[in-house]
Design an enzyme around this catalytic site. Sequence first.
Site, short mmCIF file in Angstrom:
data_model
loop_
_atom_site.label_atom_id
_atom_site.label_comp_id
_atom_site.label_asym_id
_atom_site.label_seq_id
_atom_site.Cartn_x
_atom_site.Cartn_y
_atom_site.Cartn_z
N ARG A 270 0.84 -1.20 0.00
CA ARG A 270 0.00 0.00 0.00
C ARG A 270 0.87 1.25 0.00
O ARG A 270 1.89 1.30 0.67
CB ARG A 270 -0.90 0.02 1.25
CG ARG A 270 -1.82 -1.18 1.37
CD ARG A 270 -2.36 -1.28 2.78
NE ARG A 270 -3.24 -2.40 2.98
CZ ARG A 270 -2.83 -3.64 3.27
NH1 ARG A 270 -1.55 -3.90 3.39
NH2 ARG A 270 -3.71 -4.60 3.45
N ARG B 287 -22.22 -15.75 -5.03
CA ARG B 287 -22.52 -14.58 -5.85
C ARG B 287 -21.54 -13.44 -5.60
O ARG B 287 -21.46 -12.50 -6.40
CB ARG B 287 -23.95 -14.12 -5.60
CG ARG B 287 -24.17 -13.45 -4.26
CD ARG B 287 -25.65 -13.20 -4.00
NE ARG B 287 -26.30 -12.53 -5.11
CZ ARG B 287 -27.61 -12.60 -5.36
NH1 ARG B 287 -28.39 -13.32 -4.57
NH2 ARG B 287 -28.12 -11.95 -6.36
N ASP C 279 -31.39 -11.50 -8.70
CA ASP C 279 -31.93 -12.85 -8.55
C ASP C 279 -32.73 -13.18 -9.80
O ASP C 279 -33.24 -12.28 -10.49
CB ASP C 279 -32.84 -12.93 -7.33
CG ASP C 279 -32.04 -13.13 -6.05
OD1 ASP C 279 -30.82 -13.30 -6.14
OD2 ASP C 279 -32.65 -13.10 -4.97
N GLU C 280 -32.86 -14.46 -10.08
CA GLU C 280 -33.52 -14.86 -11.32
C GLU C 280 -35.00 -14.46 -11.35
O GLU C 280 -35.58 -14.30 -12.43
CB GLU C 280 -33.42 -16.37 -11.50
CG GLU C 280 -34.08 -17.15 -10.36
CD GLU C 280 -33.98 -18.66 -10.58
OE1 GLU C 280 -34.13 -19.08 -11.73
OE2 GLU C 280 -33.76 -19.37 -9.60
N ASP C 281 -35.63 -14.28 -10.18
CA ASP C 281 -37.05 -13.93 -10.15
C ASP C 281 -37.27 -12.42 -10.03
O ASP C 281 -38.40 -11.98 -9.83
CB ASP C 281 -37.75 -14.65 -9.00
CG ASP C 281 -37.10 -14.36 -7.65
OD1 ASP C 281 -35.99 -13.79 -7.63
OD2 ASP C 281 -37.70 -14.69 -6.62
N GLU D 161 -26.64 -13.65 2.99
CA GLU D 161 -25.50 -13.09 2.28
C GLU D 161 -25.69 -11.62 1.94
O GLU D 161 -24.74 -10.83 1.96
CB GLU D 161 -25.20 -13.91 1.01
CG GLU D 161 -26.04 -13.58 -0.20
CD GLU D 161 -27.44 -14.17 -0.14
OE1 GLU D 161 -28.19 -14.01 -1.10
OE2 GLU D 161 -27.79 -14.79 0.89
N ASP D 162 -26.94 -11.21 1.64
CA ASP D 162 -27.15 -9.80 1.31
C ASP D 162 -27.06 -8.92 2.56
O ASP D 162 -26.64 -7.77 2.48
CB ASP D 162 -28.48 -9.58 0.59
CG ASP D 162 -29.63 -10.32 1.26
OD1 ASP D 162 -29.43 -10.84 2.37
OD2 ASP D 162 -30.71 -10.38 0.67
N ARG E 187 -32.94 -14.59 9.32
CA ARG E 187 -32.43 -13.26 9.01
C ARG E 187 -32.10 -12.50 10.30
O ARG E 187 -31.08 -11.81 10.38
CB ARG E 187 -33.44 -12.48 8.17
CG ARG E 187 -33.43 -12.85 6.69
CD ARG E 187 -34.48 -12.04 5.94
NE ARG E 187 -34.34 -12.23 4.50
CZ ARG E 187 -33.58 -11.47 3.72
NH1 ARG E 187 -32.89 -10.49 4.23
NH2 ARG E 187 -33.51 -11.70 2.41
#
Length: 759
Positions: free
Chosen positions: A431, A538, A554-556, A642-643, A714
């Site tokens: 750094r 992801r 997401d797929e939906d 995860e979110d 959650r």
Amino acid sequence: MQTRKKYIFLTFLASWLLLFFFGGDQLRRFAFLSERKAGARRNWPRWTDQSFLKSFADPEELQRDGDPSLLSPRERRAAWLSLSRSSGCRMETCFDFSRCERHGFKVFTYPQERGQPVSETYGKILSSVERSRYHTLNPEEACLFILSIDTLDRDHLSGQYVRNVDEKIRGFPLWNGGRNHLIFNLYSGTWPSYTGDLGFDIGQAILAKASFDSQSFRPGFDVSIPLFSKDHPQRSGDRGWLHRGSVPPKKKYLLVFKGKRYLTGIGSGTRNALHHIHNGKDIISLTTCKHGKDWEKHKDTRCDKDNVDYERFDYQELLHNSTFCIVPRGRRLGSFRFLEALQAACIPVLLSDGWELPFAEAIDWGKAAVVGSERLLLQIPSAVRCIRPERVLAFQQQTQFLWDAYFSSVDKIVHTTLEIIKDRLSPHRSRSRFLWNSLPGGLLVLPDFSTHLGDFPFYYQHGYSPSKKFTALIRAAPQAGSLSQPILRLIQAVSGSQYCAQIVVLWSCEKPPPPRGKWPQTTAPLTIIQGRRKLSDRFLPFEAIQTDAVLSLDEDTSLSTSEVDFAFLAWRSFPERIVGFPTQSHFWDPEQGRWGYTSKWTNEFSMVLTAAAFYHRYYHSLFTEYLPAGLRELVDGLAACEDILMNVLVAAVTKLPPIKVTQRKQHKEVAAQQAECRDGAAGTPPPGQRSHSAPRSAAAELRGTGGSRRFSQRQDCLNQLADWFGYMPLVSSQLRLDPVLFKDQVSVLRKKYPSLEKL
């Protein structure tokens, strides 16, 4: 006579030539700096949050070509080599780099021996090492070793002094003369001389020591750490005292000190002279002789009066209400008040000649402290009075940054030590001085990701800008291993965006993805990646992602091209934050004594779910490499965690809330129940438990067994993350960004995103 004139002329000419060659450069540099200083632009942060102060640092002072204070650790170490060649050890001679080549920088802590006492503070240090991302349980993988023997207090009069250390460490098969070992020490020597002697031979070990004397310090090899008390918090720590509205522009006192006065012995000279600068108005210097067993035997004529005055002022009140705090040496060079002053935003005035300042290899203390000389004590008041108000504020802001980034907890002190050592192993990936001394700090900027400022989301105000395209990352886990209509519509909508560079589908199903001919034709390249069927997949740093911006989906998820375009443009104005659509909130539940999680549709939120959100790709590397494996395992074991972890991580780095953008009304009403791949791995949620394409009411969350379990997980996730970080990093906000003329009663032709207003 002519000869005399000739000699005078030649002498005059030679003097001018010498002045030109040896002094001209300095004169030109002085003139250049004066002009640049006069014309410097002020760089105000774009953030509008109430908790942030405007920056008073000169932007051109932060990054200055040729300034030695901005040299990288590699360059500084090269400059120090000439000084350290005769000092015994340096990395090239006393460290075995080959141990770090195969497994990287791994740290092994010796197992605790039965009956071996360990102080509370050393226990915290060992715990911090074990909590770091570098810890390993296998000594064969280790690059660095840390003893289980408590070496913090080497004052043989102390009750925590460990005897026969030499004999014990020589019996360790891994000791190898101290090579590749790191030894921590806070107190060395004893009455009356308080020398730096540790009472045992450290050999070729790296010494991380408080109160380090620059004469015994081995530059580029040892590490100077701050002196901290046994009550210093393990994690997080209290925040600094400076924030918007908390500190008046001009405090009550200019300069203060309150502490012990030593009547005899080492350290007594400076503290005995402090009363000379006391004026009882804006400079308060209070000392007391009332300490130690025999203080009355040695007291002088000033002691009684000093003791009375000492009790009139509260120490914490002085810290709060003073601009500068004197930090003189005690019996040793360092003192607790150094960190106390940093936290209080009271600019430290250091009077400790020969003290190697903590982490000086990385930290530029010239921007946060006034380094004085014990011999010139009487000049300190006039010197601090000459500092301009805007410089005072810049100093104060830097004290808060340094406190929060490197000193507020034992974890941060230990991890900073490890990161400095790691930087020495790969000088080409170390750094820079700028990264260590600018937000968010060296611990949160991974050199393995990049050493170029423009690759990070934090430095765009320094002339860089994020890329003008984004990569869409769609996580797909279909029930039957085939393509559904929602994902086909989503791919078409995203590929229609003029800013879409590519689409990456993360196929999180055991069954192979459909052949290429089954996928829709898109204008943007489409890449299919086989995942490991874990929720944290992801956020892996995929090589396929080359743009700064990542659109996580997401797929939906149901989005229109207009929504995608507007959200991306909003993200480019806030590249350090998460910007997206579905939001959730956290709150403190006093009845349960824990954090609560809610998806109620309210004006306030603290999380933007990664089912439909933009963020910088650097957070993939930070998620995967900075966080310990235990947190990622937690994510994979709890549904839809995860979110939350990604939001907590970004908030911990930026200290800022996410950004919510305009969304269509049906986005609120749709609650897709897309089932996961039935052949998912352990930890993958069962059917019906993975859907957050839109926020739902609390009642909807609790509807049914699957929904209740997901909601409970959650909340458990949120509380476990708060426990690991040591505090709750999430920041609440009520800010939503809408397009210009959004829902205004004007012609649709005048609106850039008219489709966003459709029901």
